[in-house]
Scaffold this motif. Structure first.
Motif, PDB file in Angstrom:
ATOM      1  N   GLU A 254       0.795  -1.224   0.000  1.00  0.00           N
ATOM      2  CA  GLU A 254       0.000   0.000   0.000  1.00  0.00           C
ATOM      3  C   GLU A 254       0.830   1.278   0.000  1.00  0.00           C
ATOM      4  O   GLU A 254       0.266   2.359   0.142  1.00  0.00           O
ATOM      5  CB  GLU A 254      -0.936   0.017   1.208  1.00  0.00           C
ATOM      6  N   ILE A 255       2.123   1.163  -0.148  1.00  0.00           N
ATOM      7  CA  ILE A 255       2.990   2.337  -0.139  1.00  0.00           C
ATOM      8  C   ILE A 255       3.987   2.166  -1.275  1.00  0.00           C
ATOM      9  O   ILE A 255       4.334   1.044  -1.638  1.00  0.00           O
ATOM     10  CB  ILE A 255       3.699   2.484   1.236  1.00  0.00           C
ATOM     11  N   SER A 256       4.432   3.263  -1.835  1.00  0.00           N
ATOM     12  CA  SER A 256       5.369   3.154  -2.954  1.00  0.00           C
ATOM     13  C   SER A 256       6.771   2.812  -2.433  1.00  0.00           C
ATOM     14  O   SER A 256       7.133   3.139  -1.295  1.00  0.00           O
ATOM     15  CB  SER A 256       5.412   4.454  -3.756  1.00  0.00           C
ATOM     16  N   THR A 257       7.528   2.166  -3.296  1.00  0.00           N
ATOM     17  CA  THR A 257       8.904   1.840  -2.923  1.00  0.00           C
ATOM     18  C   THR A 257       9.733   3.107  -2.750  1.00  0.00           C
ATOM     19  O   THR A 257      10.633   3.145  -1.914  1.00  0.00           O
ATOM     20  CB  THR A 257       9.550   0.919  -3.977  1.00  0.00           C
ATOM     21  N   SER A 258       9.403   4.141  -3.497  1.00  0.00           N
ATOM     22  CA  SER A 258      10.138   5.406  -3.338  1.00  0.00           C
ATOM     23  C   SER A 258       9.847   6.048  -1.985  1.00  0.00           C
ATOM     24  O   SER A 258      10.742   6.652  -1.381  1.00  0.00           O
ATOM     25  CB  SER A 258       9.832   6.370  -4.484  1.00  0.00           C
ATOM     26  N   ASP A 259       8.619   5.898  -1.480  1.00  0.00           N
ATOM     27  CA  ASP A 259       8.303   6.422  -0.147  1.00  0.00           C
ATOM     28  C   ASP A 259       9.083   5.662   0.929  1.00  0.00           C
ATOM     29  O   ASP A 259       9.580   6.264   1.879  1.00  0.00           O
ATOM     30  CB  ASP A 259       6.802   6.324   0.137  1.00  0.00           C
ATOM     31  N   ILE A 260       9.192   4.347   0.771  1.00  0.00           N
ATOM     32  CA  ILE A 260       9.960   3.554   1.735  1.00  0.00           C
ATOM     33  C   ILE A 260      11.437   3.943   1.674  1.00  0.00           C
ATOM     34  O   ILE A 260      12.081   4.125   2.704  1.00  0.00           O
ATOM     35  CB  ILE A 260       9.768   2.045   1.485  1.00  0.00           C
ATOM     36  N   ALA A 261      11.957   4.083   0.459  1.00  0.00           N
ATOM     37  CA  ALA A 261      13.370   4.474   0.299  1.00  0.00           C
ATOM     38  C   ALA A 261      13.627   5.828   0.955  1.00  0.00           C
ATOM     39  O   ALA A 261      14.633   5.998   1.657  1.00  0.00           O
ATOM     40  CB  ALA A 261      13.737   4.502  -1.178  1.00  0.00           C
ATOM     41  N   ALA A 262      12.726   6.773   0.745  1.00  0.00           N
ATOM     42  CA  ALA A 262      12.898   8.102   1.334  1.00  0.00           C
ATOM     43  C   ALA A 262      12.798   8.041   2.857  1.00  0.00           C
ATOM     44  O   ALA A 262      13.608   8.657   3.568  1.00  0.00           O
ATOM     45  CB  ALA A 262      11.848   9.059   0.770  1.00  0.00           C
ATOM     46  N   HIS A 263      11.831   7.293   3.357  1.00  0.00           N
ATOM     47  CA  HIS A 263      11.637   7.184   4.806  1.00  0.00           C
ATOM     48  C   HIS A 263      12.858   6.564   5.485  1.00  0.00           C
ATOM     49  O   HIS A 263      13.285   7.019   6.545  1.00  0.00           O
ATOM     50  CB  HIS A 263      10.382   6.364   5.103  1.00  0.00           C
ATOM     51  N   LEU A 264      13.400   5.519   4.877  1.00  0.00           N
ATOM     52  CA  LEU A 264      14.554   4.833   5.474  1.00  0.00           C
ATOM     53  C   LEU A 264      15.891   5.417   5.039  1.00  0.00           C
ATOM     54  O   LEU A 264      16.935   4.982   5.523  1.00  0.00           O
ATOM     55  CB  LEU A 264      14.513   3.340   5.116  1.00  0.00           C
ATOM     56  N   GLN A 265      15.841   6.346   4.100  1.00  0.00           N
ATOM     57  CA  GLN A 265      17.044   6.969   3.557  1.00  0.00           C
ATOM     58  C   GLN A 265      18.002   5.917   2.994  1.00  0.00           C
ATOM     59  O   GLN A 265      19.170   5.844   3.354  1.00  0.00           O
ATOM     60  CB  GLN A 265      17.729   7.857   4.598  1.00  0.00           C
ATOM     61  N   VAL A 266      17.442   5.077   2.123  1.00  0.00           N
ATOM     62  CA  VAL A 266      18.209   4.046   1.436  1.00  0.00           C
ATOM     63  C   VAL A 266      17.952   4.178  -0.065  1.00  0.00           C
ATOM     64  O   VAL A 266      16.944   4.755  -0.478  1.00  0.00           O
ATOM     65  CB  VAL A 266      17.825   2.615   1.904  1.00  0.00           C
ATOM     66  N   PRO A 267      18.849   3.648  -0.887  1.00  0.00           N
ATOM     67  CA  PRO A 267      18.630   3.721  -2.332  1.00  0.00           C
ATOM     68  C   PRO A 267      17.368   2.949  -2.750  1.00  0.00           C
ATOM     69  O   PRO A 267      17.067   1.879  -2.211  1.00  0.00           O
ATOM     70  CB  PRO A 267      19.868   3.062  -2.934  1.00  0.00           C
ATOM     71  N   LEU A 268      16.654   3.505  -3.702  1.00  0.00           N
ATOM     72  CA  LEU A 268      15.446   2.880  -4.227  1.00  0.00           C
ATOM     73  C   LEU A 268      15.733   1.466  -4.729  1.00  0.00           C
ATOM     74  O   LEU A 268      14.908   0.562  -4.569  1.00  0.00           O
ATOM     75  CB  LEU A 268      14.855   3.742  -5.352  1.00  0.00           C
ATOM     76  N   GLU A 269      16.903   1.264  -5.304  1.00  0.00           N
ATOM     77  CA  GLU A 269      17.262  -0.044  -5.849  1.00  0.00           C
ATOM     78  C   GLU A 269      17.247  -1.131  -4.770  1.00  0.00           C
ATOM     79  O   GLU A 269      16.880  -2.270  -5.032  1.00  0.00           O
ATOM     80  CB  GLU A 269      18.643  -0.004  -6.523  1.00  0.00           C
ATOM     81  N   ARG A 270      17.671  -0.774  -3.555  1.00  0.00           N
ATOM     82  CA  ARG A 270      17.666  -1.751  -2.456  1.00  0.00           C
ATOM     83  C   ARG A 270      16.233  -2.135  -2.098  1.00  0.00           C
ATOM     84  O   ARG A 270      15.936  -3.306  -1.855  1.00  0.00           O
ATOM     85  CB  ARG A 270      18.377  -1.194  -1.224  1.00  0.00           C
ATOM     86  N   VAL A 271      15.350  -1.152  -2.064  1.00  0.00           N
ATOM     87  CA  VAL A 271      13.948  -1.428  -1.747  1.00  0.00           C
ATOM     88  C   VAL A 271      13.340  -2.304  -2.839  1.00  0.00           C
ATOM     89  O   VAL A 271      12.646  -3.283  -2.549  1.00  0.00           O
ATOM     90  CB  VAL A 271      13.146  -0.122  -1.570  1.00  0.00           C
ATOM     91  N   GLU A 272      13.626  -1.969  -4.089  1.00  0.00           N
ATOM     92  CA  GLU A 272      13.102  -2.756  -5.212  1.00  0.00           C
ATOM     93  C   GLU A 272      13.635  -4.195  -5.161  1.00  0.00           C
ATOM     94  O   GLU A 272      12.911  -5.138  -5.455  1.00  0.00           O
ATOM     95  CB  GLU A 272      13.474  -2.104  -6.551  1.00  0.00           C
ATOM     96  N   TYR A 273      14.893  -4.354  -4.779  1.00  0.00           N
ATOM     97  CA  TYR A 273      15.474  -5.698  -4.669  1.00  0.00           C
ATOM     98  C   TYR A 273      14.763  -6.517  -3.596  1.00  0.00           C
ATOM     99  O   TYR A 273      14.388  -7.668  -3.822  1.00  0.00           O
ATOM    100  CB  TYR A 273      16.977  -5.636  -4.371  1.00  0.00           C
ATOM    101  N   VAL A 274      14.564  -5.925  -2.416  1.00  0.00           N
ATOM    102  CA  VAL A 274      13.892  -6.655  -1.336  1.00  0.00           C
ATOM    103  C   VAL A 274      12.457  -6.984  -1.753  1.00  0.00           C
ATOM    104  O   VAL A 274      11.962  -8.091  -1.497  1.00  0.00           O
ATOM    105  CB  VAL A 274      13.940  -5.870  -0.007  1.00  0.00           C
ATOM    106  N   LEU A 275      11.808  -6.058  -2.439  1.00  0.00           N
ATOM    107  CA  LEU A 275      10.458  -6.331  -2.935  1.00  0.00           C
ATOM    108  C   LEU A 275      10.469  -7.490  -3.929  1.00  0.00           C
ATOM    109  O   LEU A 275       9.594  -8.360  -3.889  1.00  0.00           O
ATOM    110  CB  LEU A 275       9.854  -5.083  -3.582  1.00  0.00           C
TER     111      LEU A 275
END
Length: 169
Positions: free
Chosen positions: A58-79
Motif C-alpha cells: 500500500e505504499i510506494s517503494t520510493s516512499d519507503i526508500a525516502a523514509h529509510l534513507q536508502v537507495p530505491l534499488e535496495r527497496v526494489e530488490y527486497v520487494l
C-alpha cells in the motif's frame, strides 16, 4: 511429590497454553531473512508492514526508500525477493502485477494458456467486464479462445494472495 499449589490470585487462562500459529507477516519476514542481507531487514519490515489484508503493498517503494534513507534499488530488490515467497503474488502493488507474478511462477511448472499474459497485461479491465468479443477482435483470435483464457485465469490465479494464508492453530 505433591500437587503444585496454584496461587489463587493469578488467573489461569487455558487459552494461553494453546500455541498460536505465526502471522503472515512473521512468516514472510522469517523467509526474507534467508534471502536478503541483515542490512536490508528494516526494508523488509517496511514492505511487509505495509501489506494490506489482501496482500498488496500500500505504499510506494520510493516512499519507503525516502523514509529509510536508502537507495530505491535496495527497496526494489527486497520487494523482488518478497515476490518470490508464498503465497504467490504477495507484495504486488496492484491486481495486474499480482496476477502476472502468479502467472510467471506457474509458467515455470507448466505452460499457461497462450493468451493469459497478454490478457492480464493489456486487457485486464476489459476482461473484468467480460468484453470477450472486443478483446478477440483486437487480438485477431476467436472469442472462444478469449473465453477459455479468461476461465483459465479465473480458475488458476488468486487476486487476493493474503487470503490464502491460514495460520496453524
Amino acid at each position: 511429590y505433591g500437587l503444585a499449589e496454584i496461587d489463587s490470585d493469578d488467573e489461569f487462562d487455558p487459552l494461553a497454553s494453546i500455541p498460536m500459529g505465526e502471522t503472515l507477516a512473521e512468516v514472510l519476514l522469517r523467509q526474507l531473512e534467508a534471502l536478503i542481507s541483515p542490512d536490508d531487514g528494516l526494508i523488509a519490515e517496511q514492505l511487509v508492514g505495509n501489506l494490506n489484508d489482501r496482500g498488496y503493498l500500500e505504499i510506494s517503494t520510493s516512499d519507503i526508500a525516502a523514509h529509510l534513507q536508502v537507495p530505491l534499488e535496495r527497496v526494489e530488490y527486497v520487494l523482488s525477493q518478497l515476490h518470490t515467497l508464498e503465497p504467490v503474488g504477495i507484495g504486488a502493488r496492484n491486481l495486474r502485477e499480482c496476477l502476472l507474478i502468479q502467472l510467471e511462477a506457474l509458467s515455470e511448472q507448466a505452460p499457461p494458456h497462450p493468451l493469459a499474459f497478454t490478457l492480464i497485461d493489456q486487457y485486464l479491465e476489459r476482461l473484468g467486464r467480460s468484453q470477450f468479443h472486443e478483446i478477440a477482435h483486437k487480438l485477431n483470435v476467436a472469442e472462444y479462445e478469449v473465453q477459455q483464457a479468461s476461465l483459465y485465469i479465473r480458475s488458476t490465479l488468486n487476486p487476493f494472495p493474503a487470503h490464502t494464508y491460514q495460520a496453524d492453530l
